[in-house]
Each structure stands twice: as structure tokens, then as C-alpha cells.
Design a protein around this motif. Structure first.
Motif, PDB file in Angstrom:
ATOM      1  N   ARG A 155       4.314   0.275   0.623  1.00  0.00           N
ATOM      2  CA  ARG A 155       3.933   1.075  -0.632  1.00  0.00           C
ATOM      3  C   ARG A 155       3.352   0.380  -1.838  1.00  0.00           C
ATOM      4  N   ALA A 156       3.574  -0.719  -1.832  1.00  0.00           N
ATOM      5  CA  ALA A 156       3.095  -1.530  -2.843  1.00  0.00           C
ATOM      6  C   ALA A 156       1.595  -1.506  -2.716  1.00  0.00           C
ATOM      7  N   LEU A 157       1.146  -1.754  -1.467  1.00  0.00           N
ATOM      8  CA  LEU A 157      -0.315  -1.715  -1.212  1.00  0.00           C
ATOM      9  C   LEU A 157      -0.984  -0.427  -1.560  1.00  0.00           C
ATOM     10  N   LEU A 158      -0.419   0.694  -1.189  1.00  0.00           N
ATOM     11  CA  LEU A 158      -0.932   2.152  -1.654  1.00  0.00           C
ATOM     12  C   LEU A 158      -0.868   2.167  -3.138  1.00  0.00           C
ATOM     13  N   TYR A 159      -0.092   1.653  -3.890  1.00  0.00           N
ATOM     14  CA  TYR A 159      -0.048   1.830  -5.361  1.00  0.00           C
ATOM     15  C   TYR A 159      -1.187   1.021  -5.766  1.00  0.00           C
ATOM     16  N   LYS A 160      -1.480  -0.290  -5.186  1.00  0.00           N
ATOM     17  CA  LYS A 160      -2.448  -0.990  -5.638  1.00  0.00           C
ATOM     18  C   LYS A 160      -3.841  -0.505  -5.388  1.00  0.00           C
ATOM     19  N   ILE A 161      -3.928   0.132  -4.302  1.00  0.00           N
ATOM     20  CA  ILE A 161      -5.243   0.858  -3.747  1.00  0.00           C
ATOM     21  C   ILE A 161      -5.657   1.796  -4.833  1.00  0.00           C
ATOM     22  N   LYS A 162      -4.685   2.756  -5.222  1.00  0.00           N
ATOM     23  CA  LYS A 162      -4.941   3.690  -6.174  1.00  0.00           C
ATOM     24  C   LYS A 162      -5.254   2.948  -7.524  1.00  0.00           C
ATOM     25  N   GLN A 163      -4.400   2.313  -7.938  1.00  0.00           N
ATOM     26  CA  GLN A 163      -4.648   1.441  -9.260  1.00  0.00           C
ATOM     27  C   GLN A 163      -5.997   0.669  -9.413  1.00  0.00           C
ATOM     28  N   ALA A 164      -6.548   0.549  -8.277  1.00  0.00           N
ATOM     29  CA  ALA A 164      -7.851  -0.435  -8.266  1.00  0.00           C
ATOM     30  C   ALA A 164      -8.924   0.358  -7.958  1.00  0.00           C
ATOM     31  N   GLY A 165      -8.649   1.874  -7.834  1.00  0.00           N
ATOM     32  CA  GLY A 165      -9.617   3.028  -7.569  1.00  0.00           C
ATOM     33  C   GLY A 165     -10.131   2.808  -6.434  1.00  0.00           C
ATOM     34  N   LEU A 166      -9.562   2.187  -5.134  1.00  0.00           N
ATOM     35  CA  LEU A 166     -10.134   2.056  -4.053  1.00  0.00           C
ATOM     36  C   LEU A 166      -9.957   3.391  -2.985  1.00  0.00           C
ATOM     37  N   GLY A 167      -9.289   4.171  -3.645  1.00  0.00           N
ATOM     38  CA  GLY A 167      -8.833   5.373  -2.651  1.00  0.00           C
ATOM     39  C   GLY A 167      -9.955   6.375  -2.030  1.00  0.00           C
ATOM     40  N   GLY A 168     -11.003   6.247  -2.969  1.00  0.00           N
ATOM     41  CA  GLY A 168     -12.017   7.181  -2.616  1.00  0.00           C
ATOM     42  C   GLY A 168     -12.958   7.045  -1.592  1.00  0.00           C
ATOM     43  N   GLY A 169     -12.874   6.098  -0.772  1.00  0.00           N
ATOM     44  CA  GLY A 169     -14.022   5.548   0.106  1.00  0.00           C
ATOM     45  C   GLY A 169     -13.878   4.251   0.662  1.00  0.00           C
TER      46      GLY A 169
END
Length: 466
Positions: A439-453
Motif C-alpha cells: 500500500r505504501a508503494l502504491l501511494y508513493k508511485i501515485k505521489q511521484a507521478g509514476l503511475g502513467g507509464g
């Protein structure tokens, strides 16, 4: 009829013997390890007797005994415990009403208790803490606080953990005390620990105690707060600031009721109800990996939210008059009242410090004899307060703390992106490699803007598009 005894700075060996002797004769016992704790306890409770260790190795002295006596009848008779066999104790502390010499003799102890100790569970003694809690709870008139009162009443009936949340100064400690006093553990000790008031190493020894010789300076065994709260309640304030290493140890206590003192080889079992409070968003802390998820769910069986004072405007006049009645007598300002116009001004304030801020304001008004607020400045509400605000500068330079935070975020984003690339964007493997929760990783991916690609770490460090 119940009896209550307060033990102040009594060494571990003597304390264990006293606790066994007194509890075997129907006494409720509370042991405290410092002068400050003793004085705090006497704010809200009365005792049939108070036993103070005046031995050569103890830090209690005549000054402490005088402070105890200033609490009026709350302490009951003062019984000194000493390893000196002269008349030094009586000479230093004339307030002492009896002296017990180490090693304690059961016959001497029984005689002193029979002659001096008074039952403290009679009408006035036990009504005092309970009465004050009820009096302050009667000031809760807003819908949100009425809801909080109903929840805590229900929570008090069941022996489960309770998490109290709210801003600083809203009265979370009162909620915890109320739960204890309305519960079946009311006759047991109530022990409060501020988890933010001391560093990790000191807090660990404070909570769990230590054995003699456990570390340099550990000259004698120390009983921790969990042991002191046996068959009672422990209130962990500012739980959101608890160090991760202590979070694991606390989780073990909540699960099994067992722990070991620092440097100890044996496992101790305690029967303690845990209440916790925080002004942090623990759910966000869990998501960010700063607070254990399993500990959060252990603590959050029952949740009581205490709203800020600005959402309880109807209570401001009641609280203000309560503080006036309480402190005007204390500070010798009989007849002090607050005019209706001044009360309206008080109701319009925002109170970022909540009830504690209002209480301190009333104290200043009484001490300075300023019922009309002519000497104490208050920001005006509405347009006047807007006029008093300074215009913000057009360009705000980042602080050193902000610069460090940005650098840390950039480094964290680079590490996550690099690990995602190495694992082929397998989030489970990435979380395991980075040693954080999924869950922490998913939050940090979203926070860092890494979820789009699937960008590379190089693209983030150089700022080029993926």
C-alpha cells in the motif's frame, strides 16, 4: 469499603512487598516513580495514605512532602520509608506522620496502617475525580461532542482498545480519563505516558522498565508503566510519534499481554487496557509506511473523534465561565466575571490551540484583572482581522527544511523508478525489494507521478520525457 494507597519513589524490592501486603488487605495501590507524577495524580484523586521513600538512594525529600501536604487531604497521612534508624526523617520532614524502617516488618506495617490510613472511597474522596470528570463532560453541548460522549460511554463498558483523535488541546485526555472512570477498571491505576516527550531509548525504559545492570547507570530495577498499570488503564498520548521499533514491541503487548524488561530474561504478563490518542492522521501514516498497519488496527477498535473548539462555539461560554469559577478562586480574584460583549468576542475567535488556548486566555484575564480585554490583545474577527494581516511577499524563498524535503522526494522517486524498471514494473517485488508495504508503494508511485507509464530512472533524473 475500599482503601487507596499512593507509593512515591519506593524501590522495586520494597514496592513489590508493599503491593502484595496492601492488595491482600483490599487496598488499591498506585506506584509512581517521580515527584511530578505524584503531584499530577493528586490533582484528580485522593488516597487513604501516601508512602514516600526517603532512603539514602531515593530522590524524594522534605520539599516533596511539603508539596504533597499542600494538596490538602488528597494525600492522606504521609508515611516515610527509610533505611536510616535515627530521628533524621522526623527532623527533616515534620509533616511525616509515621516512619517505616527497612527491611519492613509486617507487624509494624500493619500497626501503622491501622492507626493512620483512612479509607479514601468514602463520599468526598471518590466523588472528587469522578465529579470533576462529570462536571467537565456536562459542558459538552455541541452535537459532535454529544456523539463523542455516547461513544465513550459505550466503549467504557467493554474492555477493548480505544483510539482518540483530534487536534492539540481539544480534550483527548479528558476522554481517556472518562473511559477509565466509567469502566470496570475504575478501581485500578490510570497511567498516562506522553510518547512524544522523550527519545526512543528513554521511552522504552519508561514503558517496559529495566533490570539492574541492563545498561550503564541502571543501578536498580525499574518497573515500567505497563507494570504500574496492571489491572488498570494505560493512556498512550501522542501515539503517532512512537518510534517504529517500539511500535513492534507495543503490538506484542497488545496481542499477548506479555513483554520483557530491558535486560531481562523472563517474560512478564500484565492485564492492562490500552487507550491511545494522537493529533496525526494515522491512516495516512500507515499508507506512507510511518506507522504499522497491524498496530493501527489493534488500536482502532473503537474510534472517538474530538472536534476542534471552532466547531463547538456553543460550548465557549460554558468553558469560559467554568475556567473563571475555577481560577478566580485560585488566584484570589473573587467576583471576577466576563461581560456579555467580551463573551461575544471570545466566541468569534478561531482558537488554533483549542480549549487549552481558551483556558490560558482566561487565566491571563484573571491574573491581570482584565475582564474587558483592555490589556490583552485579541485579533478582531471579520474585516478587522483581515486588515491586521500583513500582505504575503510575492516571492517566497524555500526554507532549508523545504529544500531538504524536495531533495529527499527526488531521491526517493529515483529509487522507486529504478527498482520498478529492474522488476519489470512488478509492484509486489518492488515493494519487497524496497522493504515497504504494498500500500505504501502504491501511494508513493501515485505521489511521484509514476503511475502513467513505465519511465526509466534516467528520464526522471535528467528531466527528459520517457
Amino acid at each position: 469499603m475500599e482503601h487507596r494507597a499512593l507509593l512515591v519513589e519506593v524501590d522495586a524490592t520494597t514496592q513489590l512487598g508493599l503491593l502484595g501486603f496492601l492488595r491482600g488487605r483490599g487496598y488499591e495501590c498506585l506506584a509512581v516513580s517521580s515527584t511530578g507524577e505524584a503531584l499530577q495524580v493528586l490533582e484528580d484523586a485522593s488516597f487513604g495514605c501516601t508512602m514516600v521513600d526517603l532512603s539514602s538512594a531515593a530522590t524524594a525529600d522534605a520539599g516533596l512532602i511539603q508539596c504533597l501536604k499542600l494538596r490538602g487531604p488528597n494525600s492522606g497521612p504521609i508515611i516515610a520509608i527509610t533505611d536510616r534508624h535515627d530521628n533524621g526523617v522526623e527532623a527533616i520532614s515534620p509533616e511525616v506522620e509515621a516512619v517505616l524502617h527497612k527491611p519492613l516488618g509486617l507487624a509494624e506495617l500493619q500497626q501503622v496502617i491501622d492507626n493512620l490510613a483512612r479509607p479514601a472511597a468514602g463520599a468526598q474522596a471518590l466523588e472528587q475525580p469522578d465529579g470533576r470528570i462529570r462536571q467537565e463532560m456536562n459542558l459538552w453541548r455541541s452535537p459532535k461532542m454529544m456523539e463523542a460522549r455516547q461513544i465513550l460511554r459505550e466503549a467504557a463498558r467493554v474492555d477493548v482498545t480505544v483510539l482518540v483523535t483530534g487536534e492539540t488541546g481539544t480534550g483527548k485526555d479528558l476522554v481517556a480519563r472518562a473511559i477509565h472512570h466509567f469502566s470496570s477498571r475504575r478501581g485500578g491505576p490510570y497511567v498516562k505516558v506522553n510518547c512524544a516527550a522523550m527519545p526512543r531509548e528513554l521511552l522504552e525504559s519508561e514503558l517496559f522498565g529495566y533490570e539492574r545492570g541492563a545498561f550503564t547507570g541502571a543501578h536498580k530495577l525499574k518497573i515500567g508503566k505497563f507494570e504500574a498499570a496492571h489491572r488498570g488503564t494505560i493512556f498512550l498520548d501522542e501515539i503517532g510519534d512512537l518510534h517504529p521499533a517500539l511500535q513492534a514491541k507495543l503490538l506484542h503487548v497488545l496481542q499477548d499481554g506479555e513483554f520483557s524488561r530491558i535486560g531481562g530474561k523472563s517474560t512478564l504478563t500484565v492485564d492492562v487496557r490500552v487507550l491511545a490518542a494522537t493529533n496525526h492522521d494515522l491512516e495516512r501514516a500507515v499508507t506512507e509506511g510511518r506507522f504499522r498497519e497491524d498496530l493501527f488496527y489493534r488500536l482502532n477498535v473503537i474510534h472517538v473523534f474530538v472536534p476542534p473548539l471552532r466547531e463547538r462555539v456553543v460550548e465557549i461560554p460554558l468553558l469560559a465561565n467554568y475556567f473563571v469559577e475555577r481560577y478566580a478562586k485560585l488566584y484570589g480574584r473573587g467576583g471576577f466575571t466576563i461581560a456579555p460583549a467580551v463573551m461575544e468576542r471570545l466566541k468569534q475567535q478561531r482558537y488554533p490551540g483549542n480549549i487549552r488556548e481558551l483556558e490560558n486566555l482566561i487565566k491571563r484575564m484573571i491574573v491581570l484583572d482584565d475582564p474587558y480585554l483592555t490589556r490583552i490583545g485579541l485579533p478582531e474577527a471579520g474585516a478587522d482581522s483581515a486588515r491586521l494581516q500583513l500582505p504575503a511577499p510575492s516571492v517566497v524563498e524555500p526554507t532549508l527544511k523545504e529544500i531538504g524535503r524536495r531533495a529527499s522526494q527526488a531521491a526517493e522517486r529515483e529509487a522507486i523508478a529504478k527498482m520498478l524498471e529492474q522488476t519489470g514494473w512488478n509492484r509486489v517485488r518492488t515493494a519487497r525489494a524496497l522493504r515497504i508495504s504494498y500500500r505504501a508503494l502504491l501511494y508513493k508511485i501515485k505521489q511521484a507521478g509514476l503511475g502513467g507509464g513505465r519511465p526509466s530512472a534516467r528520464s526522471f533524473t535528467q528531466g527528459t520525457p520517457p
